[in-house]
Design an enzyme around this catalytic site. Structure first.
Site, mmCIF file in Angstrom:
data_model
loop_
_atom_site.group_PDB
_atom_site.id
_atom_site.type_symbol
_atom_site.label_atom_id
_atom_site.label_comp_id
_atom_site.label_asym_id
_atom_site.label_seq_id
_atom_site.Cartn_x
_atom_site.Cartn_y
_atom_site.Cartn_z
ATOM 1 N N LEU A 132 41.796 51.967 72.876
ATOM 2 C CA LEU A 132 42.017 52.699 71.633
ATOM 3 C C LEU A 132 41.251 52.059 70.475
ATOM 4 O O LEU A 132 40.793 52.756 69.567
ATOM 5 C CB LEU A 132 43.512 52.743 71.308
ATOM 6 C CG LEU A 132 44.399 53.536 72.276
ATOM 7 C CD1 LEU A 132 45.868 53.356 71.904
ATOM 8 C CD2 LEU A 132 44.030 55.018 72.263
ATOM 9 N N ASP A 168 32.588 43.127 70.778
ATOM 10 C CA ASP A 168 32.963 41.711 70.839
ATOM 11 C C ASP A 168 32.151 40.851 69.865
ATOM 12 O O ASP A 168 32.529 39.713 69.592
ATOM 13 C CB ASP A 168 32.765 41.166 72.253
ATOM 14 C CG ASP A 168 33.748 41.761 73.249
ATOM 15 O OD1 ASP A 168 34.810 42.235 72.815
ATOM 16 O OD2 ASP A 168 33.456 41.746 74.454
#
Length: 385
Positions: A285, A135
């Site tokens: 993924l 992030d």
């Protein structure tokens, strides 16, 4: 008798978390200063259960696979820790003669790192933090290991998606990106573009409130001009008062599970605009792809592990390894140590200079900042018509 060292992972994995693990283990071995190098199997919970992996017993060929293995080879956790847990961890560390602790993770893990460092302050146990988060939302440091790889994944995947949509321009595709409160991953999709008009055509990070009617107007206009449209939208989109645009579907304890933003937006486009639309959500993924691993990210993740180990062995404690950018062209960074209090649960979001005025794209300044982190140029795509 030599002292021992332990490495713990916390929070969600990345494509380079094992690179930091590799760097820390190799640096500890190289130092000759520790007898046993342990890994807490399953994060802080593993330490509390005294589930320790001794790296002295791990075959060399397995260690050498770490840099190209996603996730974490020793396991991680999102344990909710209380004051008594830190006291118990301190007792366990002393019982195993562990004098050096390396905690590798994001905001929550750095908070735990700071609290454990405080608990160990009078015990002579050194506690250091290694940054990790796809992030990219840890404060102070220029960027975090884990982000460069997911940024490369997003840029490469959106470039491929854009070529597909351009070849059959009959629909709108909404791609949902990870990052609930910070839009760095969403913004990185802009690196997919090779020239004007390329995907992504609209970018919606969580730093700006989402307005449904404005969104539909922009999508409709883009569709009439291009036929095929690619939208990249953050999983954390919210309205003016901070309410998520997709309500929670399940809540248990401290965890809240939201519905898919991409599916919600695609269905809105179909219902309100009568345009064919579909949703895509890479999700895990995106953080588990070794095929899109950034070599720059991998090298810096390993370096962060090594530097944290060196610092702990040199007597540093209560700090996190950070990156300071020296130059963007050519790209150069150096590591430095950040007092853990400055990063504990701090959250770094996209700053205004990286977003366009309407909040649906990024600036050239962001592209220049982000481009070096993803590594080599992405593969170019043929343009015959």
């Amino acid at each position: 008798m030599k002292e021992n060292l332990i490495i713990m992972h916390g929070g969600g994995p990345t494509a380079v978390l094992n690179c930091s693990l590799y760097g820390a283990v190799r640096e500890a071995q190289k130092s000759g200063a520790v007898e046993h190098i342990y890994g807490a199997v399953g994060g802080t919970g593993g330490l509390l259960r005294e589930q320790l992996l001794d790296f002295n017993a791990v075959p060399e060929e397995q260690l050498e696979l770490l840099p190209t293995t996603p996730a974490t080879a020793i396991g991680t956790s999102r344990d909710a820790l209380e004051a008594e847990d830190y006291a118990r961890m301190t007792e366990i560390l002393e019982a195993h003669n562990i004098r050096y602790v390396l905690m590798n993770g994001g905001n929550g893990t750095m908070d735990a790192c700071g609290k454990l460092a405080a608990a160990c302050k009078d015990k002579g146990i050194k506690v250091m933090g290694i940054p990790k988060t796809m992030d990219n939302d840890i404060a102070v440091t220029d960027h975090c290991p884990g982000f460069g790889s997911v940024a490369r994944y997003m840029a490469g995947t959106v470039r491929e998606l854009g070529v597909d949509v351009r070849s059959l321009p009959i629909h709108v595709v909404v791609l949902e990106s990870l990052g609930r409160n910070a839009g760095w991953t969403t913004a990185a999709s802009a690196l997919a573009r090779e020239q004007g008009g390329d995907a992504p055509h609209l970018i919606y990070p969580p730093e700006r409130p989402f307005h449904e009617d404005e969104f539909l107007d922009r999508v409709g206009d883009m569709y009439r001009r291009l036929g095929g449209v690619v939208v990249v939208a953050s999983e954390g989109l919210h309205d003016d008062v901070g309410k998520p645009i997709v309500p929670p579907i399940f809540q248990t304890g401290r965890s809240t599970y939201f519905g898919d933003v991409s599916s919600h937006l695609a269905q809105m486009i179909v219902r309100r605009l009568g345009i064919k639309a579909r949703s895509e959500k890479p999700g895990i993924l995106a953080r588990a792809s070794i095929a899109w691993q950034s070599p720059v990210d991998a090298a810096e993740a390993e370096l962060a592990g090594r530097e944290a180990c060196r610092a702990a062995l040199a007597g540093e404690t209560g700090k996190m390894v950070g990156f300071r950018r020296l130059s963007t062209e050519p790209y150069r960074c150096e590591t430095f140590l950040i007092p853990i209090e400055e990063v504990m649960l701090g959250e770094r979001v996209l700053t205004p200079e990286y977003l366009t005025a309407d909040g649906t794209d990024v600036t050239e300044e962001f592209r220049r900042w982000c481009a070096p982190l993803i590594g080599p140029e992405l593969p170019s795509m043929a343009r015959l018509v």
